[in-house]
Design a protein around this motif. Structure first.
Motif, mmCIF file in Angstrom:
data_model
loop_
_atom_site.group_PDB
_atom_site.id
_atom_site.type_symbol
_atom_site.label_atom_id
_atom_site.label_comp_id
_atom_site.label_asym_id
_atom_site.label_seq_id
_atom_site.Cartn_x
_atom_site.Cartn_y
_atom_site.Cartn_z
ATOM 1 N N TYR A 319 0.845 -1.197 0.000
ATOM 2 C CA TYR A 319 0.000 0.000 0.000
ATOM 3 C C TYR A 319 0.881 1.249 0.000
ATOM 4 N N THR A 320 0.601 2.147 -0.931
ATOM 5 C CA THR A 320 1.391 3.363 -1.100
ATOM 6 C C THR A 320 0.464 4.576 -1.156
ATOM 7 N N GLY A 325 -0.901 -2.070 -4.670
ATOM 8 C CA GLY A 325 -1.571 -3.246 -5.215
ATOM 9 C C GLY A 325 -0.870 -4.524 -4.830
ATOM 10 N N PRO A 326 -1.290 -5.650 -5.428
ATOM 11 C CA PRO A 326 -0.717 -6.958 -5.078
ATOM 12 C C PRO A 326 0.750 -7.064 -5.455
ATOM 13 N N HIS A 363 5.627 2.992 2.036
ATOM 14 C CA HIS A 363 4.953 1.720 1.788
ATOM 15 C C HIS A 363 4.517 1.095 3.110
ATOM 16 N N ILE A 364 3.334 0.488 3.106
ATOM 17 C CA ILE A 364 2.945 -0.466 4.154
ATOM 18 C C ILE A 364 2.704 -1.792 3.440
ATOM 19 N N VAL A 365 3.446 -2.805 3.862
ATOM 20 C CA VAL A 365 3.505 -4.056 3.118
ATOM 21 C C VAL A 365 2.995 -5.219 3.957
ATOM 22 N N PHE A 366 2.038 -5.938 3.415
ATOM 23 C CA PHE A 366 1.546 -7.193 3.992
ATOM 24 C C PHE A 366 1.925 -8.321 3.045
ATOM 25 N N TYR A 367 2.516 -9.371 3.592
ATOM 26 C CA TYR A 367 2.917 -10.526 2.784
ATOM 27 C C TYR A 367 3.036 -11.698 3.755
ATOM 28 N N PRO A 368 2.707 -12.921 3.305
ATOM 29 C CA PRO A 368 2.771 -14.065 4.230
ATOM 30 C C PRO A 368 4.172 -14.275 4.799
#
Length: 403
Positions: A319-320, A325-326, A363-368
């Protein structure tokens, strides 16, 4: 402050461009100290991620960068005993290699190659040029497992969607059993010609809520029965319960279909979006999705749940201020390099995220992570369901130690 509450505070600041550099990250001009750098491991290793102590709620970025390409050498070891399906797509070709390396960990591989199309008054299968018979043969060969006196191997169920169907085409298909038989004959011919074991059908999410359930039941049940006559099996992709859409597939649908459908691929991901940033698949959302379909104590609960394949995403979201996006593994690795210490753990959603500022902005980053995936594997064991992974080319190699 709760980690996810902190995120709620950070996101508006991030999106408005008011957030100053976040503690625990590197600015573009900072250079990591050599003592923080670790040797990057690749390929088969003597220890798995558990033995190495890498399954942590707050993993260190340097450990992710050092170990993500490696995996435990005994790729036949299975930790999860439920049905495991892995999707493979042509646009993430690494998934083809993952399916071969870890073939013994999967019961079903579903290549995303094919579409059902209308050609005049007839139906045909498009995407046949993507079928890789040599790869299918390799996956089956590498997936052979001796179980007592029986030998089993991984099954191949390509995914199908209805492509470029007009409203008129859909209406005709749903109203006329002869039209549905024509579709099923095209599907059966494709499966027989290519020695597939069955197919995955994605149609419910597109039509549920728009048409009467009975009409959808007719479409799916007729397909399942006509495939069954040819010793082919049907897996149905189904949407999870969401507050904004309601129950598009719930207990009553399961009651009607479960005796006829081989399995249900439950899409328990995409909980958040650019419009509503946050976790990809909060654990409470994943649990609720299963319990909405097969509640605790319902009739034949074990049989129903054993056919549910809990969806696990191997992609994340960045997220920016522009939205974002993905992202898949390569973009994630470029971003996580900027994290100095450990990732943040959100105990409510049971996911990890991090915030950074680099040369491209904030950036806020979500990833497994190993921890977040393992918690979902444990949930699947607890609920008595299987797993479906979307998709094999998007994740990190060491993730497969968890299965």
């Amino acid at each position: 402050m709760h980690p996810s509450d902190a995120l709620v505070v950070l996101l508006p600041l991030l999106l408005s461009g008011q957030l100053s550099s976040v503690q625990g990250t590197l600015s573009p001009n900072d250079k990591p100290k050599s003592k923080q750098q670790k040797e990057v491991l690749r390929g088969p290793q003597d220890d798995d991620v558990f033995g190495l102590g890498l399954v942590s709620p707050e993993p260190l970025a340097k450990d992710i960068l050092a170990h993500h390409r490696a995996y435990y050498k005994d790729t036949a070891t299975r930790r999860f005993n439920g049905t495991t399906l892995g999707y493979v797509t042509p646009w993430n070709s690494h998934g083809y290699d993952v399916a071969k390396i870890f073939a013994k960990k999967f019961d079903i591989i579903s290549p995303v190659w094919l579409q059902i199309v209308k050609q005049g008054d007839a139906y045909a299968v498009a995407g046949m040029h993507d079928i890789d018979a040599g790869w299918v043969s390799d996956v089956r060969r590498k997936g052979k497992v001796q179980q007592q006196q029986l030998q089993r191997t991984v099954k191949v169920f390509p995914r199908f969607i209805f492509d470029h169907f007009t409203d008129r085409d859909i209406k005709l298909l749903l109203s006329d059993a002869k039209e549905r038989t024509k579709v099923n004959e095209a599907l059966i011919k494709c499966c027989k010609d290519n020695h597939f074991d069955g197919l995955v059908l994605e149609v419910w999410s597109q039509l549920a809520g728009r048409i009467d359930d009975k009409i959808l039941f007719n479409l799916v049940l007729q397909m399942a029965k006509e495939l069954q006559k040819q010793q082919l099996r049907l897996i149905l992709v189904i949407p999870p319960y969401r507050k904004d859409t309601g129950i598009l597939f719930g207990e009553k649908h399961m009651d009607t279909l479960y005796k006829h459908i081989y399995a249900f691929s439950l899409m328990t991901y995409d909980f958040s979006s650019v419009q509503r940033p946050g976790a990809n698949a909060p654990l409470y959302f994943v649990r609720q999705a299963v319990e909405t379909i097969a509640p605790k104590g319902c009739a034949d609960m074990e049989a129903k749940r054993s056919k549910i394949l809990l969806g696990l995403n191997m992609y994340g979201n960045d997220y920016t201020p522009d939205g974002g996006g993905p992202i898949t593994f390569s973009q994630y690795l470029d971003l996580v390099k900027n994290v100095k210490k450990h990732l943040t753990y959100d105990e409510r959603d049971v996911e990890n995220f991090f915030e950074i500022k680099n040369e491209n902005g904030r950036h806020i980053v979500f990833y497994p992570t190993l921890y977040s995936i393992n918690e979902r594997v444990k949930l699947a064991q607890e609920l008595g369901v299987g797993i479906s992974i979307w998709e094999l080319g998007q994740g990190l190699n060491y993730f497969y130690d968890l299965f």
